[in-house]
Design an enzyme around this catalytic site. Structure first.
Site, mmCIF file in Angstrom:
data_model
loop_
_atom_site.group_PDB
_atom_site.id
_atom_site.type_symbol
_atom_site.label_atom_id
_atom_site.label_comp_id
_atom_site.label_asym_id
_atom_site.label_seq_id
_atom_site.Cartn_x
_atom_site.Cartn_y
_atom_site.Cartn_z
ATOM 1 N N ARG A 82 0.857 -1.184 0.000
ATOM 2 C CA ARG A 82 0.000 0.000 0.000
ATOM 3 C C ARG A 82 0.886 1.223 0.000
ATOM 4 O O ARG A 82 1.895 1.262 0.716
ATOM 5 C CB ARG A 82 -0.872 0.013 1.253
ATOM 6 N N ILE A 83 0.495 2.193 -0.797
ATOM 7 C CA ILE A 83 1.252 3.438 -0.812
ATOM 8 C C ILE A 83 1.016 4.142 0.521
ATOM 9 O O ILE A 83 -0.123 4.246 0.988
ATOM 10 C CB ILE A 83 0.808 4.314 -1.997
ATOM 11 N N LEU A 84 2.087 4.576 1.147
ATOM 12 C CA LEU A 84 1.971 5.249 2.444
ATOM 13 C C LEU A 84 1.767 6.742 2.238
ATOM 14 O O LEU A 84 2.343 7.341 1.313
ATOM 15 C CB LEU A 84 3.237 5.009 3.263
ATOM 16 N N ASN A 98 12.657 -0.017 2.776
ATOM 17 C CA ASN A 98 11.838 -0.830 1.882
ATOM 18 C C ASN A 98 12.752 -1.696 1.023
ATOM 19 O O ASN A 98 13.905 -1.353 0.791
ATOM 20 C CB ASN A 98 11.008 0.087 0.977
ATOM 21 N N HIS A 100 12.752 -3.276 -2.857
ATOM 22 C CA HIS A 100 12.043 -3.148 -4.121
ATOM 23 C C HIS A 100 12.676 -4.098 -5.133
ATOM 24 O O HIS A 100 13.909 -4.163 -5.240
ATOM 25 C CB HIS A 100 12.119 -1.707 -4.627
HETATM 26 C C1 GRF Z 1 9.169 -8.700 -2.812
HETATM 27 O O1 GRF Z 1 9.434 -8.978 -4.148
HETATM 28 C C2 GRF Z 1 9.578 -7.299 -2.481
HETATM 29 O O2 GRF Z 1 10.693 -6.874 -3.190
HETATM 30 C C3 GRF Z 1 8.373 -6.501 -2.865
HETATM 31 O O3 GRF Z 1 7.273 -7.307 -2.536
HETATM 32 C C4 GRF Z 1 7.679 -8.662 -2.525
HETATM 33 C C5 GRF Z 1 7.360 -9.195 -1.163
HETATM 34 O O4 GRF Z 1 7.614 -10.571 -1.049
HETATM 35 N N1 GRF Z 1 8.374 -5.214 -2.213
HETATM 36 P P1 GRF Z 1 7.563 -11.242 0.373
HETATM 37 O O5 GRF Z 1 6.178 -10.969 0.949
HETATM 38 O O6 GRF Z 1 8.645 -10.678 1.210
HETATM 39 O O7 GRF Z 1 7.744 -12.704 0.112
#
Ligand code: GRF
Length: 204
Positions: A82-84, A98, A100
């Site tokens: 969710r966008i914060l 975070n 990504h």
């Molecule tokens: C991961 O690919 C992460 O980079 C992205 O969302 C996914 C989360 O996977 N933000 P998990 O829930 O940690 O298995």
């Protein structure tokens, strides 16, 4: 720890024997598998259902109170989908991280693996960064690169990247816990680093 789903990054951090205490695992989705994992490990797990609070600002204000209640030094987004709101980000800026699934600043947003394949990039990867109001653009802590193969599918590429996520996120948290991360003019300096440890590349 804030998550929305599977929670594999959370698991990697929980199992990495880091010098940290996970004080709370909070999901905006009550069914998140990450919550089950937390409960199985006797970690404090909380569902905070965003669908009961349709107003994003109001939900994030409550979420921020809930997070503060646990007095975290660091707030980790681990698949928090969710966008914060800017108010939440400002409140935790400098202690909000975070992961990504791309080599930022390439491919911010969703469907990163599909987009990497569509662009024909030869290298893809993942990034741990501090969160700022600019979505997926905060100061970069560590990145890992993986090769993109000619016959890759989004699923195969995603699995290769995810394995690296599970290496770099615990590493970033360790550095934070050791007090080695310093944000300076939008860049992260790793104290005591003479070998550029903040890049990993595999199978290149
Ligand atoms: C991961 O690919 C992460 O980079 C992205 O969302 C996914 C989360 O996977 N933000 P998990 O829930 O940690 O298995």
């Amino acid at each position: 720890m804030l998550l929305s789903g599977r929670g594999s990054n959370f698991q990697a951090i929980a199992e990495a024997r880091l010098p940290i205490e996970i004080v709370a695992v909070i999901s905006n989705r009550p069914q998140a598998a990450g919550l089950d994992y937390a409960r199985a490990r006797d970690l404090p797990a909380f569902a905070f259902d965003h669908t009961e609070h349709p107003d994003r600002e109001a939900f994030d204000a409550l979420l921020a109170e809930e997070v503060e209640r646990h007095r975290p030094d660091l707030v980790l987004l681990a698949g928090y989908m969710r966008i914060l709101s800017p108010a939440f980000i400002t409140r935790f800026e400098g202690r909000l991280m975070n992961i990504h699934p791309s080599l930022l600043p390439m491919f911010p947003g969703l469907n990163t693996h599909e987009r990497a394949l569509a662009e024909g990039v030869k290298i893809h990867g993942c990034t741990v960064h501090f969160v700022t109001a600019n979505l997926d653009h905060g100061p970069i802590v560590i990145q890992a690169a993986v090769p993109v193969r000619a016959d890759d599918t989004p699923g195969a590429l995603s699995a290769r990247v995810l394995a690296q996520e599970h290496c770099i996120y615990p590493q970033a948290v360790r550095w934070f816990a050791e007090g080695r991360l310093e944000i300076n003019h939008g860049r992260v300096n790793l104290r005591g680093d003479s070998t550029s440890q903040s890049v990993l590349s595999t199978g290149m």
